[in-house]
Design a protein around this motif. Structure first.
Motif, PDB file in Angstrom:
ATOM      1  N   VAL A   1       0.871  -1.167   0.000  1.00 18.32           N
ATOM      2  CA  VAL A   1       0.000   0.000   0.000  1.00 18.32           C
ATOM      3  C   VAL A   1       0.912   1.222   0.000  1.00 18.32           C
ATOM      4  N   PHE A   2       0.795   2.060  -1.000  1.00 17.62           N
ATOM      5  CA  PHE A   2       1.770   3.126  -1.193  1.00 17.62           C
ATOM      6  C   PHE A   2       1.362   4.395  -0.449  1.00 17.62           C
ATOM      7  N   ALA A   3       2.312   4.904   0.343  1.00 20.72           N
ATOM      8  CA  ALA A   3       2.114   6.145   1.071  1.00 20.72           C
ATOM      9  C   ALA A   3       2.830   7.277   0.350  1.00 20.72           C
ATOM     10  N   ASP A   4       2.270   8.456   0.447  1.00 22.69           N
ATOM     11  CA  ASP A   4       2.874   9.637  -0.150  1.00 22.69           C
ATOM     12  C   ASP A   4       4.040  10.118   0.710  1.00 22.69           C
ATOM     13  N   VAL A   5       4.688  11.162   0.252  1.00 22.64           N
ATOM     14  CA  VAL A   5       5.901  11.673   0.884  1.00 22.64           C
ATOM     15  C   VAL A   5       5.718  13.128   1.291  1.00 22.64           C
ATOM     16  N   THR A   6       6.618  13.610   2.140  1.00 21.22           N
ATOM     17  CA  THR A   6       6.597  15.016   2.516  1.00 21.22           C
ATOM     18  C   THR A   6       7.284  15.828   1.414  1.00 21.22           C
ATOM     19  N   PRO A   7       6.806  17.009   1.098  1.00 21.24           N
ATOM     20  CA  PRO A   7       7.348  17.739  -0.048  1.00 21.24           C
ATOM     21  C   PRO A   7       8.770  18.249   0.142  1.00 21.24           C
ATOM     22  N   ASP A   8       9.213  18.436   1.376  1.00 19.06           N
ATOM     23  CA  ASP A   8      10.548  19.008   1.581  1.00 19.06           C
ATOM     24  C   ASP A   8      11.662  17.978   1.509  1.00 19.06           C
ATOM     25  N   THR A   9      11.408  16.740   1.981  1.00 17.41           N
ATOM     26  CA  THR A   9      12.442  15.705   1.997  1.00 17.41           C
ATOM     27  C   THR A   9      12.160  14.528   1.069  1.00 17.41           C
ATOM     28  N   LEU A  10      10.903  14.371   0.659  1.00 15.97           N
ATOM     29  CA  LEU A  10      10.431  13.221  -0.130  1.00 15.97           C
ATOM     30  C   LEU A  10      10.603  11.905   0.626  1.00 15.97           C
ATOM     31  N   THR A  11      10.651  11.961   1.955  1.00 17.32           N
ATOM     32  CA  THR A  11      10.572  10.759   2.783  1.00 17.32           C
ATOM     33  C   THR A  11       9.107  10.495   3.122  1.00 17.32           C
ATOM     34  N   ILE A  12       8.819   9.294   3.570  1.00 12.88           N
ATOM     35  CA  ILE A  12       7.445   8.849   3.795  1.00 12.88           C
ATOM     36  C   ILE A  12       6.715   9.778   4.761  1.00 12.88           C
ATOM     37  N   ASP A  13       5.475  10.098   4.441  1.00 10.03           N
ATOM     38  CA  ASP A  13       4.671  11.032   5.213  1.00 10.03           C
ATOM     39  C   ASP A  13       3.869  10.259   6.262  1.00 10.03           C
ATOM     40  N   PRO A  14       4.199  10.402   7.550  1.00 13.53           N
ATOM     41  CA  PRO A  14       3.473   9.642   8.575  1.00 13.53           C
ATOM     42  C   PRO A  14       1.970   9.908   8.579  1.00 13.53           C
ATOM     43  N   ALA A  15       1.557  11.129   8.214  1.00 14.01           N
ATOM     44  CA  ALA A  15       0.121  11.419   8.193  1.00 14.01           C
ATOM     45  C   ALA A  15      -0.590  10.590   7.130  1.00 14.01           C
ATOM     46  N   ASP A  16       0.056  10.410   5.979  1.00 17.81           N
ATOM     47  CA  ASP A  16      -0.557   9.581   4.935  1.00 17.81           C
ATOM     48  C   ASP A  16      -0.498   8.108   5.320  1.00 17.81           C
ATOM     49  N   VAL A  17       0.564   7.694   6.006  1.00 22.20           N
ATOM     50  CA  VAL A  17       0.633   6.327   6.516  1.00 22.20           C
ATOM     51  C   VAL A  17      -0.558   6.063   7.431  1.00 22.20           C
ATOM     52  N   ALA A  18      -0.826   6.998   8.345  1.00 21.57           N
ATOM     53  CA  ALA A  18      -1.926   6.829   9.300  1.00 21.57           C
ATOM     54  C   ALA A  18      -3.258   6.651   8.579  1.00 21.57           C
ATOM     55  N   ARG A  19      -3.449   7.400   7.494  1.00 23.07           N
ATOM     56  CA  ARG A  19      -4.706   7.298   6.739  1.00 23.07           C
ATOM     57  C   ARG A  19      -4.863   5.949   6.059  1.00 23.07           C
ATOM     58  N   LYS A  20      -3.749   5.260   5.794  1.00 23.23           N
ATOM     59  CA  LYS A  20      -3.798   4.039   4.989  1.00 23.23           C
ATOM     60  C   LYS A  20      -3.660   2.747   5.806  1.00 23.23           C
TER      61      LYS A  20
ATOM     62  N   CYS B   1      13.945   9.096   8.070  1.00 24.60           N
ATOM     63  CA  CYS B   1      12.526   9.429   8.136  1.00 24.60           C
ATOM     64  C   CYS B   1      12.162   9.971   9.519  1.00 24.60           C
ATOM     65  N   ASP B   2      10.889  10.312   9.677  1.00 23.60           N
ATOM     66  CA  ASP B   2      10.372  10.757  10.973  1.00 23.60           C
ATOM     67  C   ASP B   2      10.053   9.511  11.807  1.00 23.60           C
ATOM     68  N   TYR B   3      11.093   8.968  12.459  1.00 26.27           N
ATOM     69  CA  TYR B   3      10.923   7.692  13.158  1.00 26.27           C
ATOM     70  C   TYR B   3      10.056   7.819  14.404  1.00 26.27           C
ATOM     71  N   ASP B   4      10.041   8.977  15.056  1.00 30.23           N
ATOM     72  CA  ASP B   4       9.166   9.141  16.215  1.00 30.23           C
ATOM     73  C   ASP B   4       7.706   8.948  15.811  1.00 30.23           C
ATOM     74  N   ALA B   5       7.307   9.591  14.730  1.00 26.37           N
ATOM     75  CA  ALA B   5       5.918   9.488  14.276  1.00 26.37           C
ATOM     76  C   ALA B   5       5.591   8.081  13.796  1.00 26.37           C
ATOM     77  N   LEU B   6       6.531   7.455  13.117  1.00 24.54           N
ATOM     78  CA  LEU B   6       6.292   6.101  12.605  1.00 24.54           C
ATOM     79  C   LEU B   6       6.202   5.087  13.741  1.00 24.54           C
ATOM     80  N   TRP B   7       7.068   5.238  14.750  1.00 29.76           N
ATOM     81  CA  TRP B   7       7.007   4.327  15.894  1.00 29.76           C
ATOM     82  C   TRP B   7       5.693   4.494  16.657  1.00 29.76           C
ATOM     83  N   ALA B   8       5.212   5.717  16.762  1.00 31.76           N
ATOM     84  CA  ALA B   8       3.930   5.936  17.445  1.00 31.76           C
ATOM     85  C   ALA B   8       2.807   5.175  16.745  1.00 31.76           C
TER      86      ALA B   8
END
Length: 385
Positions: free
Chosen positions: A97-116, A134-141
């Motif tokens: 399931v593909f998640a979008d990225v943040t526009p500044d870094t093009l790393t995975i966007d935790p907010a889009d991960v949460a939606r999916k 990546c934003d590991y704090d958000a992903l670990w949460a």
């Protein structure tokens, strides 16, 4: 050299001597050098365990096995990555399931991960795009909230850090590639780090056809019997490759320092160029800089990315590249899993603009300046002063 590639290996006499010594030894594969290499890389990253395999894709496949991914599961993965990050889930019978990225870094966007995330979600694959953690704090949460495994595709990010913790210790499983354009090489090769010894052993069995012993362990005991306990694959790394990896690993810190120096030179040069915009560096991280990716601003540049690409390659002899076409737009995923344009709009908007420019561990200032001058000339029509 006249042609400047986007990345390249560095091989010296110590590397050659190490390989020759392995060739003259009693073990060309499944021998002691593999374990030595695993131990050295685990110590380098600070992880408890490292598992050496035949390539970076094999590392991702083994990590999927370690995470228990299987048929019916869903795995959320960044769309801005090489296809192997998603393919490894498909190998296990799962659905990416593909998640979008943040526009500044093009790393995975935790907010889009949460939606999916759905009840079928088993794991998240965090891709440290270009070397930016990546934003590991958000992903670990998210993982802790939903009981998910976190796999780090850190193939770009060895030597990177997140909040003072080294890449290789930031996820349940962290995967690395040892392809010649990466930070250091075994020719082809891969590694997985984890702090779970049982999962490390499972992945060692998985890389060896699902068999619990190898030729060397059977030779040591004088036995011949072996047991296949799972469906595995031949993903073994040889002693020859491991010897090269051990030699290369010693030089990795100095090569990384050079990558950081080239990245700093680029950022300073592009600061006053409206047409060329580097991706962001996140302040609480240390960027690994496998790749240096810039956006060619369609409003600031006199040429588009696609117009610029052949000019830089032919006229200026620069081995520029593009990383990556969003995976959800690839025909295989559209035809097999029904992905479509519009699924990840940030990545789709970035794709026509991004350009990978040369960076590697022994790149010279003069080579970097050639890249800078060519971009300045062709995007603005203004030669370097």
């Amino acid at each position: 050299m006249s042609f400047i590639p986007y990345g390249r290996q560095e091989i010296d006499e110590d590397d050659i001597a190490a390989v020759i010594a392995a060739l003259k030894s009693d073990w060309l594969t499944t021998g002691p050098k593999v374990g030595e290499f695993e131990k050295a890389f685990a110590e380098f990253t600070g992880a408890k365990e490292a598992v050496a395999v035949s390539n970076g894709t094999a590392a991702l496949h083994c990590a999927m096995a370690g995470a228990g991914v299987g048929p019916g599961d869903e795995v959320i993965v960044s769309t801005m990555t090489f296809v192997a990050s998603a393919n490894a889930a498909v190998y296990m019978g799962a659905t990416p399931v593909f998640a979008d990225v943040t526009p500044d870094t093009l790393t995975i966007d935790p907010a889009d991960v949460a939606r999916k995330i759905t009840p079928k979600t088993k794991a998240i694959v965090a891709v440290d795009y270009c070397g930016q953690p990546c934003d590991y704090d958000a992903l670990w949460a998210l993982c802790e909230k939903h009981g998910l495994k976190l796999i780090s595709d850190a193939c770009h990010a060895v030597c990177g850090e997140y909040r003072g913790k080294p890449v290789g210790t930031l996820a349940d499983f962290s995967t690395f590639s040892l392809h010649p354009v990466k930070h250091f090489t075994t020719g082809e090769g891969g590694l997985i780090t984890t702090d779970d010894p049982e999962k490390a052993q499972l992945m060692r069995v998985f890389r060896n056809h699902g068999i619990t012993s190898d030729h060397r362990t059977r030779a040591a005991t004088g036995g011949f019997a072996y047991e296949q306990v799972m469906l595995g694959y031949n993903y073994r790394l040889t002693d020859i490759q491991s010897a090269l990896g051990l030699s290369q690993l010693k030089k990795l810190p100095q090569w990384q320092e050079r990558r950081w120096a080239i990245a700093k030179r680029y950022r300073e040069a592009f600061a006053d160029m409206n047409a060329v915009r580097p991706l962001a560096e996140v302040p609480h991280t240390k960027h690994g800089y496998h790749l240096f990716v810039v956006r060619i601003d369609p409003e600031g540049s006199r040429l588009t990315r696609d117009e610029l690409f052949p000019i830089l390659r032919s006229k200026h002899e620069l081995g520029i590249n593009v990383h990556y076409q969003p995976v959800h737009t690839q025909p295989f995923y559209q035809q097999t899993f029904g992905t479509k344009i519009g699924d990840c709009p940030v990545a789709e908007a970035a794709w026509p603009q991004i350009l990978t420019i040369p960076i590697w561990g022994n790149m010279t200032d003069a080579q970097a300046d050639r890249v800078i001058d060519a971009l300045r000339l062709e995007t603005s029509g203004r030669a370097a002063a």
